[in-house]
Design a protein around this motif. Sequence first.
Motif, PDB file in Angstrom:
ATOM      1  N   ASP A 122       0.807  -1.220   0.000  1.00 51.47           N
ATOM      2  CA  ASP A 122       0.000   0.000   0.000  1.00 51.47           C
ATOM      3  C   ASP A 122       0.840   1.269   0.000  1.00 51.47           C
ATOM      4  O   ASP A 122       0.319   2.376   0.099  1.00 51.47           O
ATOM      5  N   GLY A 123       2.165   1.131  -0.082  1.00 52.21           N
ATOM      6  CA  GLY A 123       3.030   2.302  -0.083  1.00 52.21           C
ATOM      7  C   GLY A 123       3.059   3.027   1.244  1.00 52.21           C
ATOM      8  O   GLY A 123       3.371   4.218   1.304  1.00 52.21           O
ATOM      9  N   GLY A 124       2.769   2.316   2.324  1.00 54.79           N
ATOM     10  CA  GLY A 124       2.667   2.937   3.634  1.00 54.79           C
ATOM     11  C   GLY A 124       3.990   3.391   4.228  1.00 54.79           C
ATOM     12  O   GLY A 124       4.000   4.119   5.213  1.00 54.79           O
ATOM     13  N   ILE A 125       5.108   2.953   3.657  1.00 52.57           N
ATOM     14  CA  ILE A 125       6.426   3.369   4.140  1.00 52.57           C
ATOM     15  C   ILE A 125       7.154   4.040   2.979  1.00 52.57           C
ATOM     16  O   ILE A 125       7.268   3.478   1.894  1.00 52.57           O
ATOM     17  N   LEU A 128      13.278   3.358   2.481  1.00 52.20           N
ATOM     18  CA  LEU A 128      13.758   1.990   2.674  1.00 52.20           C
ATOM     19  C   LEU A 128      14.345   1.789   4.062  1.00 52.20           C
ATOM     20  O   LEU A 128      14.171   0.723   4.671  1.00 52.20           O
ATOM     21  N   ASP A 129      15.032   2.805   4.603  1.00 50.66           N
ATOM     22  CA  ASP A 129      15.661   2.656   5.915  1.00 50.66           C
ATOM     23  C   ASP A 129      14.644   2.490   7.044  1.00 50.66           C
ATOM     24  O   ASP A 129      14.978   1.988   8.116  1.00 50.66           O
ATOM     25  N   LEU A 130      13.420   2.908   6.801  1.00 48.56           N
ATOM     26  CA  LEU A 130      12.385   2.778   7.829  1.00 48.56           C
ATOM     27  C   LEU A 130      11.643   1.443   7.739  1.00 48.56           C
ATOM     28  O   LEU A 130      11.000   1.026   8.710  1.00 48.56           O
ATOM     29  N   PRO A 132      12.310  -1.851   7.810  1.00 52.34           N
ATOM     30  CA  PRO A 132      12.448  -2.978   8.751  1.00 52.34           C
ATOM     31  C   PRO A 132      11.732  -2.768  10.080  1.00 52.34           C
ATOM     32  O   PRO A 132      11.391  -3.738  10.757  1.00 52.34           O
ATOM     33  N   LEU A 133      11.499  -1.523  10.459  1.00 49.93           N
ATOM     34  CA  LEU A 133      10.878  -1.256  11.750  1.00 49.93           C
ATOM     35  C   LEU A 133       9.453  -1.796  11.815  1.00 49.93           C
ATOM     36  O   LEU A 133       8.982  -2.202  12.886  1.00 49.93           O
ATOM     37  N   ALA A 134       8.768  -1.806  10.666  1.00 52.39           N
ATOM     38  CA  ALA A 134       7.372  -2.266  10.646  1.00 52.39           C
ATOM     39  C   ALA A 134       7.251  -3.754  10.957  1.00 52.39           C
ATOM     40  O   ALA A 134       6.529  -4.132  11.890  1.00 52.39           O
ATOM     41  N   PRO A 135       7.931  -4.647  10.227  1.00 53.67           N
ATOM     42  CA  PRO A 135       7.791  -6.069  10.550  1.00 53.67           C
ATOM     43  C   PRO A 135       8.390  -6.452  11.898  1.00 53.67           C
ATOM     44  O   PRO A 135       7.884  -7.348  12.571  1.00 53.67           O
ATOM     45  N   ILE A 136       9.460  -5.774  12.328  1.00 52.64           N
ATOM     46  CA  ILE A 136      10.067  -6.113  13.616  1.00 52.64           C
ATOM     47  C   ILE A 136       9.080  -5.884  14.753  1.00 52.64           C
ATOM     48  O   ILE A 136       8.981  -6.684  15.684  1.00 52.64           O
ATOM     49  N   THR A 137       8.312  -4.799  14.671  1.00 50.08           N
ATOM     50  CA  THR A 137       7.425  -4.433  15.781  1.00 50.08           C
ATOM     51  C   THR A 137       5.983  -4.896  15.604  1.00 50.08           C
ATOM     52  O   THR A 137       5.195  -4.804  16.553  1.00 50.08           O
ATOM     53  N   ALA A 138       5.616  -5.386  14.426  1.00 49.44           N
ATOM     54  CA  ALA A 138       4.235  -5.839  14.207  1.00 49.44           C
ATOM     55  C   ALA A 138       3.962  -7.102  15.011  1.00 49.44           C
ATOM     56  O   ALA A 138       4.740  -8.061  14.981  1.00 49.44           O
ATOM     57  N   GLY A 249      -6.264  -1.810   1.071  1.00 49.18           N
ATOM     58  CA  GLY A 249      -5.110  -1.365   0.319  1.00 49.18           C
ATOM     59  C   GLY A 249      -4.710   0.073   0.576  1.00 49.18           C
ATOM     60  O   GLY A 249      -4.646   0.537   1.723  1.00 49.18           O
ATOM     61  N   ARG A 250      -4.451   0.794  -0.502  1.00 52.87           N
ATOM     62  CA  ARG A 250      -3.936   2.166  -0.435  1.00 52.87           C
ATOM     63  C   ARG A 250      -4.847   3.093   0.374  1.00 52.87           C
ATOM     64  O   ARG A 250      -4.371   4.059   0.982  1.00 52.87           O
TER      65      ARG A 250
END
Length: 356
Positions: A122-125, A128-130, A132-138, A249-250
């Motif tokens: 959905d283009g939510g991030i 690129l540097d940000l 990994p934070l999403a799956p690590i904390t989900a 989605g988006r």
Amino acid sequence: MKYRKTIGVIVVICLICISWVTGSQYFKPTPVKLMVPKGWPKPVYDFKSNPLTKEGIELGRQLFYDTRLSKDGTISCGTCHQQFGAFNTYDHSLSHGYNNSLTTRNAPGLFNLAWQKEFMWDGGINHLDLQPLAPITAENEMAESIQNVLSKLQAEKEYRRLFKAAFGDEKVTTEKLTKAISQFVLTFVSSNSKYDRVMQGVDTFILPEKLGYDIFKKKCVSCHTEPMFTDYSYRNIGMPIDPFLKDLGRMKITNDPMDSLKFKVPSLRNVMSSFPYGHDGRFFSVMSVLEHYRKNMVPDSKTDSLLRNRIPLSNFEIGQLTAFLYTLSDSSFLKNPNFAAPGKGISTTAPVDIHN
């Protein structure tokens, strides 16, 4: 005597300078240049803020495959992004997460990331540097806190050494963690398929591939733009909403009703190796995707204007188009040992392709 003292001072200064230079060189990372394939656009990633280095890439490789980034030590980035599937979630409709939970999407393939501005289906991030934070904390993915991850890494002597080699000191920070992972995945460049060799003039299509390429340019290229084979846009392709996942989605990002059921156009590179397809992995074959476009779509007012009348495809056209899609497979990318898990030391080994 005064002359000798002066010479002595100069010698001491020289030795100090030599020691400082050699010391700084010892910690100075080795630069690595991203090779941009001929004819490709300029990458959009800002390499000035995170230059590629041999040491940074190696650190990122260790982190990408380390299950300790997850709460229970069972899931790494490489668990869901599997190399033999072009770094997507291969053979499973939805990615699996912490405590045997399921995520709500199929992890997309990872390649040619230096040319992308936005990430996730959905283009939510938007950096690129940000990402990994999403799956690590989900909670349904790796379910860990960033602070716990940093503490676990800081406690490891080997990681302290790797962080110092890559960034100049042993301190493990969020910024260094994400930049190292970015450095590794930025090297995932897929540009050596038969299609690429044909474009370079060193190979030729056989007749079905050529006919398929002609059909592709007439009926598919508007969204799957060469050479990336995506225009990175978000489109509603007439897929009915899953009644259980209820993924809009988006629209979840923009809150715009016109973005309902819009998802990012995926690249077709390595498409024959990256099933299942779609944001929720509902299509288990390329044939089922093509069947969707030619007769199974459910168009409505929000369906992309290019697709409201579906895509007319005969059985013959589907056969030739499939032949062309095979030319987008890049075996050197799918089997590149530089992208595989180190398989030693602090990192886990990569998932095994049970189909081989």
